[in-house]
Design an enzyme around this catalytic site. Structure first.
Site, short mmCIF file in Angstrom:
data_model
loop_
_atom_site.label_atom_id
_atom_site.label_comp_id
_atom_site.label_asym_id
_atom_site.label_seq_id
_atom_site.Cartn_x
_atom_site.Cartn_y
_atom_site.Cartn_z
N GLU A 1 -9.27 -11.01 -7.96
CA GLU A 1 -8.29 -9.92 -7.82
C GLU A 1 -7.16 -10.06 -8.84
O GLU A 1 -6.65 -9.06 -9.35
CB GLU A 1 -7.75 -9.92 -6.38
N LYS B 1 0.82 -1.22 0.00
CA LYS B 1 0.00 0.00 0.00
C LYS B 1 0.86 1.28 0.00
O LYS B 1 2.05 1.23 0.32
CB LYS B 1 -0.95 -0.05 1.21
N1 UDP Z 1 -9.89 -1.02 6.83
C1 UDP Z 1 -9.96 0.15 7.57
N2 UDP Z 1 -10.72 0.17 8.70
C2 UDP Z 1 -11.41 -0.94 9.13
C3 UDP Z 1 -11.34 -2.11 8.38
C4 UDP Z 1 -10.57 -2.14 7.24
O1 UDP Z 1 -9.36 1.16 7.20
O2 UDP Z 1 -12.08 -0.87 10.18
C5 UDP Z 1 -9.08 -1.04 5.60
C6 UDP Z 1 -7.72 -1.70 5.79
O3 UDP Z 1 -6.77 -1.04 4.95
C7 UDP Z 1 -7.99 -3.13 5.32
C8 UDP Z 1 -8.95 -2.89 4.16
O4 UDP Z 1 -9.75 -1.79 4.60
O5 UDP Z 1 -6.81 -3.80 4.95
C9 UDP Z 1 -9.84 -4.05 3.81
O6 UDP Z 1 -10.51 -4.49 4.96
P1 UDP Z 1 -10.64 -6.05 5.30
O7 UDP Z 1 -11.62 -6.18 6.42
O8 UDP Z 1 -10.90 -6.81 4.05
O9 UDP Z 1 -9.20 -6.41 5.89
P2 UDP Z 1 -8.01 -7.27 5.27
O10 UDP Z 1 -8.63 -8.39 4.46
O11 UDP Z 1 -7.18 -6.35 4.44
O12 UDP Z 1 -7.26 -7.79 6.47
#
Ligand code: UDP
Ligand code: MG
Length: 139
Positions: free
Chosen positions: A128, A11
């Site tokens: 993806e 990122k």
């Molecule tokens: N994210 C955030 N706040 C939250 C949850 C998620 O900013 O409360 C962002 C974070 O960058 C995360 C992405 O959104 O990696 C996608 O969320 P997901 O729940 O899919 O988490 P991941 O699969 O990336 O662990």
């Protein structure tokens, strides 16, 4: 492809901090092979499409803003049991909950700026991968 591939994104904040190489090193040590890779700045529309499952959530607008703010590295990794092993390598979404030594524990700034993306299922990995790479771009 099923079971053997996962899609990752380094990122913007991790790219800005110079963490591309250290993160790739951790992936290499963990046995991941690069199948396809590119350094790109995504549009807001692309980010919104990529994260469409999160549309409407409280963090969505901010996430789109952040992920389109600078360059990212998009990587298709190959390894047996790739999705689960990669999620283990990166750690929990919130770096304060990510296990010691995981990529998010080492390189994340916050829950939003958590250094890397990792696919959450084989189905997501396929979607993806198709989102970013043509078949000709995979090795
Ligand atoms: N994210 C955030 N706040 C939250 C949850 C998620 O900013 O409360 C962002 C974070 O960058 C995360 C992405 O959104 O990696 C996608 O969320 P997901 O729940 O899919 O988490 P991941 O699969 O990336 O662990
Ligand atoms: Mg996710």
């Amino acid at each position: 492809m099923e079971g053997n591939f996962t899609l990752s994104i380094i990122k913007p904040r991790a790219v800005q901090k110079g963490f591309i190489i250290p993160i790739l090193e951790k992936c290499h040590e963990a046995g991941f092979r690069i199948s396809a890779m590119k350094l790109v700045q995504l549009t807001k529309k692309q980010v919104a499409g990529f994260y469409k499952e999160h549309e409407g959530k409280s963090f969505f607008e901010s996430l789109v803003e952040f992920m389109s703010s600078d360059r990212v590295v998009v990587i298709l990794f190959e390894k047996d049991n790739a999705v689960a092993d990669f999620r283990k390598l990166i750690g929990a979404t919130d770096p304060s909950e990510a296990a010691p030594g995981t990529i998010r524990n080492l390189y994340a700034e916050s829950k939003e700026k958590n250094a890397v993306h990792g696919s959450d299922s084989d189905e997501s990995a396929l979607r993806e991968s198709d989102f970013f790479f043509s078949k000709m771009e995979r090795f």
